[in-house]
Motif scaffolding. Structure first.
Motif, mmCIF file in Angstrom:
data_model
loop_
_atom_site.group_PDB
_atom_site.id
_atom_site.type_symbol
_atom_site.label_atom_id
_atom_site.label_comp_id
_atom_site.label_asym_id
_atom_site.label_seq_id
_atom_site.Cartn_x
_atom_site.Cartn_y
_atom_site.Cartn_z
ATOM 1 N N PRO A 1 1.198 -34.653 -62.575
ATOM 2 C CA PRO A 1 0.566 -33.502 -61.933
ATOM 3 C C PRO A 1 0.392 -33.698 -60.433
ATOM 4 C CG PRO A 1 -0.568 -34.060 -63.961
ATOM 5 C CD PRO A 1 0.411 -35.173 -63.692
ATOM 6 N N PHE A 2 0.548 -32.613 -59.688
ATOM 7 C CA PHE A 2 0.456 -32.569 -58.228
ATOM 8 C C PHE A 2 1.519 -33.415 -57.535
ATOM 9 C CE2 PHE A 2 -4.279 -31.688 -58.943
ATOM 10 C CZ PHE A 2 -4.143 -30.318 -58.776
ATOM 11 N N VAL A 3 2.446 -34.054 -58.294
ATOM 12 C CA VAL A 3 3.493 -34.894 -57.701
ATOM 13 C C VAL A 3 4.878 -34.372 -58.044
ATOM 14 C CG1 VAL A 3 4.509 -37.208 -57.586
ATOM 15 C CG2 VAL A 3 2.018 -36.943 -57.666
ATOM 16 N N GLY A 4 5.211 -34.313 -59.344
ATOM 17 C CA GLY A 4 6.524 -33.823 -59.736
ATOM 18 C C GLY A 4 6.939 -34.330 -61.098
ATOM 19 N N LEU A 5 8.238 -34.169 -61.394
ATOM 20 C CA LEU A 5 8.808 -34.649 -62.652
ATOM 21 C C LEU A 5 10.325 -34.704 -62.495
ATOM 22 C CD1 LEU A 5 10.150 -32.018 -64.367
ATOM 23 C CD2 LEU A 5 7.748 -31.537 -64.697
ATOM 24 N N GLY A 6 10.979 -35.436 -63.380
ATOM 25 C CA GLY A 6 12.438 -35.516 -63.362
ATOM 26 C C GLY A 6 13.001 -36.244 -62.157
ATOM 27 N N ILE B 1 11.946 -35.488 -59.184
ATOM 28 C CA ILE B 1 11.872 -34.462 -58.135
ATOM 29 C C ILE B 1 10.419 -34.293 -57.721
ATOM 30 C CG2 ILE B 1 12.253 -32.026 -57.615
ATOM 31 C CD1 ILE B 1 14.466 -32.127 -59.800
ATOM 32 N N ASN B 2 10.176 -34.300 -56.421
ATOM 33 C CA ASN B 2 8.822 -34.156 -55.910
ATOM 34 C C ASN B 2 8.528 -32.732 -55.475
ATOM 35 O OD1 ASN B 2 8.057 -36.885 -56.180
ATOM 36 N ND2 ASN B 2 9.118 -37.393 -54.284
ATOM 37 N N ASP C 1 10.708 -22.288 -47.978
ATOM 38 C CA ASP C 1 11.794 -22.964 -48.693
ATOM 39 C C ASP C 1 11.359 -24.253 -49.389
ATOM 40 O OD1 ASP C 1 14.216 -21.782 -49.102
ATOM 41 O OD2 ASP C 1 15.298 -23.068 -47.702
ATOM 42 N N ARG C 2 10.089 -24.338 -49.744
ATOM 43 C CA ARG C 2 9.571 -25.557 -50.382
ATOM 44 C C ARG C 2 9.255 -25.328 -51.859
ATOM 45 N NH1 ARG C 2 8.933 -29.827 -47.348
ATOM 46 N NH2 ARG C 2 8.848 -29.573 -45.106
ATOM 47 N N LEU C 3 9.391 -26.416 -52.613
ATOM 48 C CA LEU C 3 9.151 -26.425 -54.054
ATOM 49 C C LEU C 3 7.652 -26.435 -54.332
ATOM 50 C CD1 LEU C 3 10.499 -26.759 -56.871
ATOM 51 C CD2 LEU C 3 10.408 -29.223 -56.487
ATOM 52 N N PHE C 4 7.181 -25.427 -55.085
ATOM 53 C CA PHE C 4 5.747 -25.357 -55.374
ATOM 54 C C PHE C 4 5.421 -25.520 -56.849
ATOM 55 C CE2 PHE C 4 7.089 -20.918 -55.646
ATOM 56 C CZ PHE C 4 6.432 -20.450 -56.769
ATOM 57 N N ILE D 1 1.692 -27.410 -56.896
ATOM 58 C CA ILE D 1 0.970 -27.893 -55.727
ATOM 59 C C ILE D 1 -0.471 -27.377 -55.762
ATOM 60 C CG2 ILE D 1 3.079 -28.071 -54.343
ATOM 61 C CD1 ILE D 1 2.163 -25.443 -52.925
ATOM 62 N N PRO D 2 -1.422 -28.121 -55.204
ATOM 63 C CA PRO D 2 -2.819 -27.654 -55.207
ATOM 64 C C PRO D 2 -2.996 -26.329 -54.462
ATOM 65 C CG PRO D 2 -2.679 -29.930 -54.430
ATOM 66 C CD PRO D 2 -1.281 -29.447 -54.637
ATOM 67 N N GLU D 3 -2.153 -26.056 -53.489
ATOM 68 C CA GLU D 3 -2.266 -24.840 -52.686
ATOM 69 C C GLU D 3 -1.887 -23.570 -53.446
ATOM 70 O OE1 GLU D 3 -1.350 -28.250 -49.871
ATOM 71 O OE2 GLU D 3 -0.632 -27.586 -51.829
ATOM 72 N N LEU D 4 -1.390 -23.690 -54.653
ATOM 73 C CA LEU D 4 -0.968 -22.522 -55.430
ATOM 74 C C LEU D 4 -2.082 -21.482 -55.539
ATOM 75 C CD1 LEU D 4 1.437 -21.375 -57.054
ATOM 76 C CD2 LEU D 4 0.432 -22.410 -59.075
#
Length: 144
Positions: free
Chosen positions: A11-16, A18-19, A63-66, A131-134
């Motif tokens: 959580p808050f980091v990523g998976l697979g 992918i960050n 263009d960032r992953l959220f 992301i926490p900013e969601l």
């Protein structure tokens, strides 16, 4: 870049492997593969479906992953034990911070993850980290 469908879900980091916060450019080698499907959502986001393993959600403003969501083929675990196919009881035993949201029809944890169940089997179908900013007022403007 290769997708690791057995990597832990953090959580808050990523998976697979992918960050969260990665740009589409940083992940271009993965996003340009043959078995990747793209869809623009609400004119605000782009979703990429990769190998029936994960979905990647990018914000068009920056263009960032959220958000990253597991799909049927993902094998990694959340909190060292929750994965696709885990029962509701098992999930709550492993991580008691989950609370059911009737409106969204998801299990949510303030630890940065939400889980959607298969309505027929009552087993985990999708796990999303974000992301926490969601939930912040700056999310829609892309200022994160």
């Amino acid at each position: 870049m290769l997708l690791d469908i057995t990597a832990p879900i953090v959580p808050f980091v990523g998976l697979g492997g992918i960050n969260l916060y990665s740009t589409r450019e940083e992940l271009s080698s993965l996003l340009s593969q043959e078995n990747v499907q793209m869809m623009v959502m609400n004119g605000k986001w782009i979703r990429y479906d990769i190998e029936n393993s994960i979905e990647l959600f990018f914000h068009l403003k920056n263009d960032r992953l959220f958000r990253i969501t597991t799909l049927d083929n993902y094998q990694g675990k959340l909190f060292e034990g929750i994965g696709v196919g885990t029962t509701e009881d098992e999930m709550l035993e492993i991580e008691p911070s989950f609370v059911y949201d009737d409106f969204e029809e998801t299990w949510e944890s303030d630890k940065g993850v939400f889980v959607e169940m298969d309505a027929e089997t009552n087993k985990v179908r999708w796990i999303s980290v974000y992301i926490p900013e969601l939930d912040s007022e700056n999310f829609d403007s892309g200022k994160w």
